[in-house]
Design an enzyme around this catalytic site. Sequence first.
Site, mmCIF file in Angstrom:
data_model
loop_
_atom_site.group_PDB
_atom_site.id
_atom_site.type_symbol
_atom_site.label_atom_id
_atom_site.label_comp_id
_atom_site.label_asym_id
_atom_site.label_seq_id
_atom_site.Cartn_x
_atom_site.Cartn_y
_atom_site.Cartn_z
ATOM 1 N N ASN A 118 33.069 38.556 30.290
ATOM 2 C CA ASN A 118 33.230 37.106 30.415
ATOM 3 C C ASN A 118 31.963 36.574 31.084
ATOM 4 O O ASN A 118 31.800 36.716 32.293
ATOM 5 C CB ASN A 118 34.478 36.801 31.248
ATOM 6 C CG ASN A 118 34.647 35.304 31.488
ATOM 7 O OD1 ASN A 118 33.897 34.493 30.945
ATOM 8 N ND2 ASN A 118 35.625 34.945 32.310
ATOM 9 N N HIS A 127 42.388 31.584 32.183
ATOM 10 C CA HIS A 127 41.578 32.128 33.284
ATOM 11 C C HIS A 127 41.856 31.339 34.568
ATOM 12 O O HIS A 127 42.014 30.114 34.530
ATOM 13 C CB HIS A 127 40.090 32.068 32.932
ATOM 14 C CG HIS A 127 39.272 32.926 33.847
ATOM 15 N ND1 HIS A 127 38.938 32.514 35.117
ATOM 16 C CD2 HIS A 127 38.767 34.166 33.700
ATOM 17 C CE1 HIS A 127 38.248 33.485 35.710
ATOM 18 N NE2 HIS A 127 38.133 34.500 34.873
ATOM 19 N N GLU A 182 44.052 39.614 36.729
ATOM 20 C CA GLU A 182 42.903 39.261 37.562
ATOM 21 C C GLU A 182 43.402 38.636 38.874
ATOM 22 O O GLU A 182 43.660 37.421 38.923
ATOM 23 C CB GLU A 182 42.005 38.260 36.830
ATOM 24 C CG GLU A 182 41.424 38.802 35.535
ATOM 25 C CD GLU A 182 40.107 38.121 35.169
ATOM 26 O OE1 GLU A 182 39.139 38.839 34.904
ATOM 27 O OE2 GLU A 182 40.048 36.872 35.181
ATOM 28 N N GLY A 192 34.821 37.484 41.749
ATOM 29 C CA GLY A 192 33.547 37.016 42.267
ATOM 30 C C GLY A 192 33.381 37.220 43.764
ATOM 31 O O GLY A 192 32.470 36.662 44.375
ATOM 32 N N SER A 217 35.667 41.606 40.228
ATOM 33 C CA SER A 217 34.601 42.377 40.882
ATOM 34 C C SER A 217 34.447 43.794 40.317
ATOM 35 O O SER A 217 34.126 44.725 41.049
ATOM 36 C CB SER A 217 34.809 42.417 42.394
ATOM 37 O OG SER A 217 34.727 41.100 42.933
HETATM 38 P P1 13P Z 1 33.900 38.961 38.475
HETATM 39 O O1 13P Z 1 33.813 40.283 37.716
HETATM 40 O O2 13P Z 1 32.606 38.254 38.593
HETATM 41 O O3 13P Z 1 34.652 39.132 39.745
HETATM 42 O O4 13P Z 1 34.814 38.008 37.539
HETATM 43 C C1 13P Z 1 35.984 38.493 37.018
HETATM 44 C C2 13P Z 1 36.493 37.533 36.012
HETATM 45 O O5 13P Z 1 36.862 36.435 36.370
HETATM 46 C C3 13P Z 1 36.482 37.928 34.615
HETATM 47 O O6 13P Z 1 37.181 37.012 33.832
#
Ligand code: 13P
Length: 273
Positions: free
Chosen positions: A9, A97, A173, A179, A221
């Site tokens: 993504n 999301h 998630e 993030g 992450s």
């Molecule tokens: P990160 O891998 O940057 O934490 O993001 C995860 C995400 O939101 C994928 O859709």
Amino acid sequence: MRPVIIAANWKMHTTPSDAGDLATTIAARTNVDGVERVICPPFVCLAAVRDALAATPAGAGVGVGAQNVHHELTGAYTGEIGATMLVGLASWVIVGHSERRRDAGETDELIGRKLGRAIEAGLRPILCVGEQLDEREAGQAEMVVAAQLRGCLATFAADPGALETAGLVVAYEPVWAIGTGRTARGSDAAAMADAIRAAVRGLGGGFAGLAGELPVLYGGSVTAATAAEFLAEPAIDGALVGGASLKVEEMAGIVARAGLTAAGRRAAARVAG
Ligand code: 13P
């Protein structure tokens, strides 16, 4: 045997002039047996990524996905993109999301309608669910995710088979892991993947068939260094990768680890069969 899927993504990163190169470089470095790869760039980069992947043998087998889709097919919705507009540009689409739930106020009911439009257009959906930190700390993670699934999937009660035919994928998630550099524990994420299948089964009727083979990815992450924590769990079928998916070396490491999972599953299936 459930598939092993690594989806990138890219969020609001890359431009039409650099996305194609990044996609083909990643494709060339991640050609691993048994791993389905998907790249989800911003809408405006879909054509560039599609064309770049089609122009090189390394691009074969890499799917292209959108990061969102509108809940209506056409209409007076300034700035929005409908599912049929994506046909030919993307074959996958991310819906629900947490960044869209947060920034665009998307509700489970709305996300369910997006799922419907995506499936009608022949797009393969990745439905995102996940709890907030305070919800996890209060022991409510499974309940929150089950409620999200119920809200998003309710409109399919008459025909859950449509979700199965479309190849629905769920991405777990946890919002607090996105993030932040803070990942869930593999065992906790695996418990959530089991809870997700149980929640779908609990919707009754034809949902049981969907639940049995439902691929569940972990997202939050994920990097080459953390991927094994999740990909070693039999309940987890891959990853939805954000920040690290823009880095070739990271993607190479993540997909290589996913290849070990895929090989392990093939070997187990041979022994069982
Ligand atoms: P990160 O891998 O940057 O934490 O993001 C995860 C995400 O939101 C994928 O859709």
